[in-house]
Design a protein around this motif. Structure first.
Motif, PDB file in Angstrom:
ATOM      1  N   VAL A  90       0.821  -1.219   0.000  1.00 50.45           N
ATOM      2  CA  VAL A  90       0.000   0.000   0.000  1.00 50.45           C
ATOM      3  C   VAL A  90       0.851   1.263   0.000  1.00 50.45           C
ATOM      4  N   THR A  91       2.192   1.123   0.003  1.00 50.02           N
ATOM      5  CA  THR A  91       3.037   2.307   0.042  1.00 50.02           C
ATOM      6  C   THR A  91       2.789   3.200  -1.171  1.00 50.02           C
ATOM      7  N   GLY A 129       1.426  11.122   4.438  1.00 49.73           N
ATOM      8  CA  GLY A 129       1.331  11.524   3.039  1.00 49.73           C
ATOM      9  C   GLY A 129       0.605  10.541   2.151  1.00 49.73           C
ATOM     10  N   ASN A 130       0.143   9.454   2.733  1.00 52.88           N
ATOM     11  CA  ASN A 130      -0.564   8.412   1.973  1.00 52.88           C
ATOM     12  C   ASN A 130      -1.889   8.123   2.685  1.00 52.88           C
ATOM     13  N   PRO A 131      -2.916   8.927   2.428  1.00 56.60           N
ATOM     14  CA  PRO A 131      -4.179   8.756   3.152  1.00 56.60           C
ATOM     15  C   PRO A 131      -4.790   7.381   2.892  1.00 56.60           C
ATOM     16  N   PRO A 132      -5.595   6.879   3.829  1.00 58.81           N
ATOM     17  CA  PRO A 132      -6.154   5.527   3.696  1.00 58.81           C
ATOM     18  C   PRO A 132      -6.883   5.278   2.383  1.00 58.81           C
ATOM     19  N   ARG A 136      -5.796   2.287  -0.033  1.00 52.40           N
ATOM     20  CA  ARG A 136      -6.696   1.193  -0.457  1.00 52.40           C
ATOM     21  C   ARG A 136      -6.684   1.013  -1.966  1.00 52.40           C
ATOM     22  N   GLU A 137      -6.532   2.100  -2.712  1.00 49.82           N
ATOM     23  CA  GLU A 137      -6.410   1.966  -4.170  1.00 49.82           C
ATOM     24  C   GLU A 137      -5.161   1.178  -4.522  1.00 49.82           C
ATOM     25  N   HIS A 138      -4.060   1.488  -3.851  1.00 49.96           N
ATOM     26  CA  HIS A 138      -2.816   0.739  -4.090  1.00 49.96           C
ATOM     27  C   HIS A 138      -2.994  -0.734  -3.706  1.00 49.96           C
ATOM     28  N   LEU A 139      -3.694  -0.977  -2.606  1.00 46.48           N
ATOM     29  CA  LEU A 139      -3.919  -2.355  -2.158  1.00 46.48           C
ATOM     30  C   LEU A 139      -4.699  -3.147  -3.193  1.00 46.48           C
ATOM     31  N   GLU A 164      -3.907  -1.834  13.876  1.00 43.30           N
ATOM     32  CA  GLU A 164      -3.096  -0.688  13.462  1.00 43.30           C
ATOM     33  C   GLU A 164      -2.600  -0.770  12.033  1.00 43.30           C
ATOM     34  N   LEU A 165      -2.892  -1.872  11.318  1.00 40.81           N
ATOM     35  CA  LEU A 165      -2.584  -1.916   9.894  1.00 40.81           C
ATOM     36  C   LEU A 165      -3.778  -1.391   9.099  1.00 40.81           C
ATOM     37  N   LEU A 166      -3.601  -1.238   7.788  1.00 38.76           N
ATOM     38  CA  LEU A 166      -4.697  -0.744   6.956  1.00 38.76           C
ATOM     39  C   LEU A 166      -5.908  -1.664   7.072  1.00 38.76           C
TER      40      LEU A 166
END
Length: 282
Positions: A90-91, A129-132, A136-139, A164-166
């Protein structure tokens, strides 16, 4: 009837073939392979390593329950604190994220070679800098690419949720599975993580029925909202009879894998005591 396995991530002071042999000596049916340093860190895990692993599996008479690709600490020469899941799928760094996708594909390759039914993967955290929403799009994109690779090879991919993870709980992992909509995506259900999050374990298992690619087991002190520290079964507060009854209720007949990386100083004792405690339930 479930079978018991033990993860090599408790044996990080031993080479992977020796870890496999030691686990086999304790009576387990299966072994989970750590897909990371010091065992199978895929950029440096070569053909000779693979042959030595296969020889050890044959000698020990063990099946492989899962290839654990949750972490990639071997990526770092000097890992920063709490870098366990980085680089993650998800980075927001495109190059790092693609590295992690390719790394997971190598875990799939190893799973195919050793006859493991699944690999497991944690989502990591959405960092500054990487909002949820973007994470989620990256995931979603990462998972589709991994599943495109895994499905022709007959390997399932289990998301391991963790506080505490996505993706940190049953609701979120089941929503993800439904959204992705591919049968090869499921949940590697870590019972201790569910307990720490505050979930009812019977309900968690029942709701996950049909999606469980594997089970991780450890004891937790405090049960619900307890401290996330993996303990030998019988040394915490979890009700393992409830857990095994629920797995039986939903017809789960795969591996239950002990994940006791917290005992790397004395893994043989941990493996022996865990086996003795859990054989009464299965």
């Amino acid at each position: 009837m479930v079978e018991l396995a033990f993860s090599t991530n408790a044996y990080t002071e031993y080479a992977l073939p020796e870890a496999v042999r030691r686990i086999g000596a304790h009576g387990y049916d299966g072994v989970e392979l750590l897909g990371d340093e010091p065992h199978a860190y895929f950029p440096t895990f070569g053909d000779d390593d693979e042959r030595a692993l296969c020889d050890a599996l044959a000698e020990a008479g063990l099946s492989v329950s899962n290839v654990n690709a949750n972490t990639a600490m071997g990526y770092y020469d000097d890992a920063p604190p709490s870098a366990f899941f980085e680089p993650s799928v998800v980075t927001d760094d495109d190059e790092a994220r693609e590295w992690r996708v390719e790394y997971t594909k190598r875990a799939v390759d190893l799973a195919e070679t050793v006859g493991s039914p699944a690999v497991c993967l944690a989502t990591g955290r959405p960092l500054a800098g990487n909002p949820p929403e973007r994470a989620r799009e990256h995931l979603r994109a990462s998972l589709h690419e991994i599943l495109d690779y895994a499905e022709p090879r007959g390997i399932d991919v289990g998301i391991e949720f963790e506080p505490e993870l996505l993706v940190e709980c049953t609701d979120e992992v089941l929503a993800l599975i439904h959204e992705i909509g591919r049968e090869s995506l499921g949940v590697n259900l870590d019972v201790g993580h569910a307990a720490v999050y505050g979930e009812d374990l019977t309900e968690t298992i029942h709701r996950s029925a049909g999606h469980i690619t594997g089970v991780h087991l450890e004891d937790i002190v405090g049960g619900r909202r307890g401290k996330h520290y993996h303990r030998i079964p019988g040394e915490g507060d979890l009700d393992f009879r409830t857990v095994f009854d629920a797995l039986d209720d939903v017809g789960y007949d795969g591996f239950v894998t002990l994940e006791l990386y917290t005992y790397s100083h004395d893994p043989d004792r941990a493996a022996d005591r865990a086996y003795e405690e859990l054989t009464q339930y299965c």
